[in-house]
Design a protein around this motif. Sequence first.
Motif, PDB file in Angstrom:
ATOM      1  N   VAL A   1      16.455  63.447 -33.717  1.00 14.07           N
ATOM      2  CA  VAL A   1      17.647  62.827 -34.615  1.00 14.07           C
ATOM      3  C   VAL A   1      17.890  61.268 -34.214  1.00 14.07           C
ATOM      4  O   VAL A   1      18.107  60.466 -35.177  1.00 14.07           O
ATOM      5  N   THR A   2      18.057  61.253 -32.848  1.00 10.15           N
ATOM      6  CA  THR A   2      18.389  59.772 -32.586  1.00 10.15           C
ATOM      7  C   THR A   2      17.078  58.771 -32.442  1.00 10.15           C
ATOM      8  O   THR A   2      16.898  58.464 -31.415  1.00 10.15           O
ATOM      9  N   VAL A   3      16.417  58.534 -33.670  1.00  7.61           N
ATOM     10  CA  VAL A   3      15.520  57.652 -33.494  1.00  7.61           C
ATOM     11  C   VAL A   3      15.746  56.682 -34.439  1.00  7.61           C
ATOM     12  O   VAL A   3      16.453  56.639 -35.398  1.00  7.61           O
ATOM     13  N   PRO A   4      15.007  55.470 -34.487  1.00  6.14           N
ATOM     14  CA  PRO A   4      15.257  54.254 -35.306  1.00  6.14           C
ATOM     15  C   PRO A   4      15.116  54.634 -36.741  1.00  6.14           C
ATOM     16  O   PRO A   4      16.151  53.781 -37.573  1.00  6.14           O
ATOM     17  N   GLY A   5      14.306  55.272 -37.226  1.00  2.34           N
ATOM     18  CA  GLY A   5      14.265  55.657 -38.864  1.00  2.34           C
ATOM     19  C   GLY A   5      15.573  56.289 -39.365  1.00  2.34           C
ATOM     20  O   GLY A   5      15.919  56.129 -40.548  1.00  2.34           O
ATOM     21  N   VAL A   6      16.132  57.026 -38.449  1.00  6.40           N
ATOM     22  CA  VAL A   6      17.271  57.570 -38.984  1.00  6.40           C
ATOM     23  C   VAL A   6      18.316  56.483 -39.052  1.00  6.40           C
ATOM     24  O   VAL A   6      19.475  56.498 -39.963  1.00  6.40           O
ATOM     25  N   TYR A   7      18.572  55.861 -38.142  1.00  5.61           N
ATOM     26  CA  TYR A   7      19.502  54.564 -38.059  1.00  5.61           C
ATOM     27  C   TYR A   7      19.279  53.752 -38.895  1.00  5.61           C
ATOM     28  O   TYR A   7      20.108  53.322 -39.394  1.00  5.61           O
ATOM     29  N   ASN A   8      18.080  53.303 -39.281  1.00 11.06           N
ATOM     30  CA  ASN A   8      17.849  52.254 -40.152  1.00 11.06           C
ATOM     31  C   ASN A   8      17.734  52.795 -41.534  1.00 11.06           C
ATOM     32  O   ASN A   8      18.117  51.809 -42.570  1.00 11.06           O
ATOM     33  N   ALA A   9      17.319  53.941 -41.810  1.00 10.53           N
ATOM     34  CA  ALA A   9      17.386  54.424 -43.372  1.00 10.53           C
ATOM     35  C   ALA A   9      18.722  54.183 -43.984  1.00 10.53           C
ATOM     36  O   ALA A   9      19.884  54.440 -43.151  1.00 10.53           O
ATOM     37  N   ASP A  10      18.691  54.148 -45.588  1.00  6.80           N
ATOM     38  CA  ASP A  10      19.976  54.465 -46.190  1.00  6.80           C
ATOM     39  C   ASP A  10      20.226  55.896 -46.639  1.00  6.80           C
ATOM     40  O   ASP A  10      21.342  56.023 -46.828  1.00  6.80           O
ATOM     41  N   ARG A  11      19.053  56.494 -46.616  1.00  8.27           N
ATOM     42  CA  ARG A  11      19.328  57.967 -46.713  1.00  8.27           C
ATOM     43  C   ARG A  11      18.435  58.816 -45.966  1.00  8.27           C
ATOM     44  O   ARG A  11      17.185  58.162 -45.824  1.00  8.27           O
ATOM     45  N   VAL A  12      18.864  59.872 -45.394  1.00  7.29           N
ATOM     46  CA  VAL A  12      17.671  60.870 -44.777  1.00  7.29           C
ATOM     47  C   VAL A  12      17.935  62.257 -45.487  1.00  7.29           C
ATOM     48  O   VAL A  12      19.031  62.652 -45.313  1.00  7.29           O
ATOM     49  N   ILE A  13      16.933  62.642 -45.790  1.00 11.71           N
ATOM     50  CA  ILE A  13      16.665  63.811 -46.598  1.00 11.71           C
ATOM     51  C   ILE A  13      16.270  65.148 -45.370  1.00 11.71           C
ATOM     52  O   ILE A  13      15.200  64.996 -45.085  1.00 11.71           O
ATOM     53  N   VAL A  14      17.175  65.851 -45.215  1.00 14.27           N
ATOM     54  CA  VAL A  14      16.679  67.099 -44.131  1.00 14.27           C
ATOM     55  C   VAL A  14      16.575  68.228 -45.038  1.00 14.27           C
ATOM     56  O   VAL A  14      16.928  68.767 -46.126  1.00 14.27           O
ATOM     57  N   GLN A  15      16.095  69.447 -44.070  1.00 11.36           N
ATOM     58  CA  GLN A  15      15.589  70.563 -44.765  1.00 11.36           C
ATOM     59  C   GLN A  15      16.767  71.461 -45.112  1.00 11.36           C
ATOM     60  O   GLN A  15      16.453  72.462 -45.974  1.00 11.36           O
ATOM     61  N   SER A  16      17.878  71.493 -44.782  1.00 11.62           N
ATOM     62  CA  SER A  16      19.096  72.502 -45.151  1.00 11.62           C
ATOM     63  C   SER A  16      20.402  71.682 -45.077  1.00 11.62           C
ATOM     64  O   SER A  16      20.455  70.710 -44.457  1.00 11.62           O
TER      65      SER A  16
END
Length: 450
Positions: free
Chosen positions: A251-266
């Motif tokens: 979870v605590t990775v650059p892509g999560v912090y930089n993204a405007d939206r994060v789509i997860v499985q549930s």
Amino acid sequence: MRKAQKEQAEGLVSLLAQAHEEIRKAATAGNTDLALGLLAQCQDGDISLGDLIEKTEGEGFSTISLLEAYCELLYQIHESFLQEANESKAGKAYKNLRKMLIRIENSVRSDIRVRREAVFLPYKASMWDSLESIWKAADEDPDCDAYVIPIPYYDKNPDGSFRELHYEGGEYPKHVPVVWYQDYDFEARRPDMVFIHNPYDDCNFVTSVHPSFYSSVLKQYTERLVYVPYYVLGEPDPDREESLEKLEHFVTVPGVYNADRVIVQSEAMRRAYIKILTRAAGIETKSTWKEKILGLGSPKFDKVAGTASSDVEIPESWRRVIEKADGSRKKIVFYNTSVVALLEHNEKMLEKMRHVFEVFRENQEEVALLWRPHPLVKATIESMRPALWKAYEKQLAWYQAQGFGIYDDTADLNRAIEISDAYYGDASSVVKLYQSTGKPVMIQDAEIVE
């Protein structure tokens, strides 16, 4: 027309409206030269607007005829003002210009449809299924232009420096048109949406996408950077601390912090993400994560559900392993080995694998083994355990030489899931996908070798 272009068109219309007001004031005051100059500027604006619309919508577009009529009106007013500019003429000119501009404004707003541009940036072809169903929806939208742009990535040396460069653009399904990554100018095109499935930027010890495609760079060129994980995990319990701790490094990775939206499985995964990120970044950020993290499901499940037997091609070399002498088919066991298990158990894991291979070799008349290791096994083990990789290579060569089983190192995970009858192997993200088929799943224990 792209969103930014339509905003530009609407901005030009707004400037024309302001100019009309200034023309009225100048003509009323008898300032003919200023009024004529403003009329010339309106004509320039009309031409710019027409060029923009013709470029994006075509020469015969409905707004063009209105702009031509507007240009003719400007000429008539210009000729009238050459004789004399006064209050009466100013009022009449303002009224006619306003009526015409309202028609143009309505046409720009209603007739010109905004086209969105969505860019998908997979790096490993075997992970394309984490984006494919989203791409399909975008590609089928008549108002969206969708581009699949496979990006290059590097293996890393133990010291973190870059080693070999890889590009897998030729390994995607035939129905997916790919664009060469150097042919798309992000700065010039500024896509509306960019989808990624690698969130690590420079923080991965084993591989790295090309630095030009780090999430920290991409976010500068789009209004919406969307991260979709390339894996699925066992469902977490957001209320248990142990469950959250296991997820934290995902979870605590650059892509999560930089993204405007994060789509997860549930929804459960969404709640877990929000808790972990709030704890890492501070309670005042909770509302940000609640808006950013979306529990819409993983496209990987869409791919498994949408893959039928008729959709997969089985190579002839596989058929020779799968089919019995009488033409009937053996039971097929999907054997999945993970990077984590190798790193954790080292030689013990190789011993376990040798035992598994022997069991299936002895029973090859009834059961076929389909071995599919994790796609990053070579890059990871070669970088982190060079001696273990040499032993692994010897075992791989022996397995392939024996010919009793299938070795699947292709990009198509879903073919293996579809044609197999059961799963056996390490606990990994593949397990969750396989369970969704309803077929049996068995987890191996590297410590047990009979």
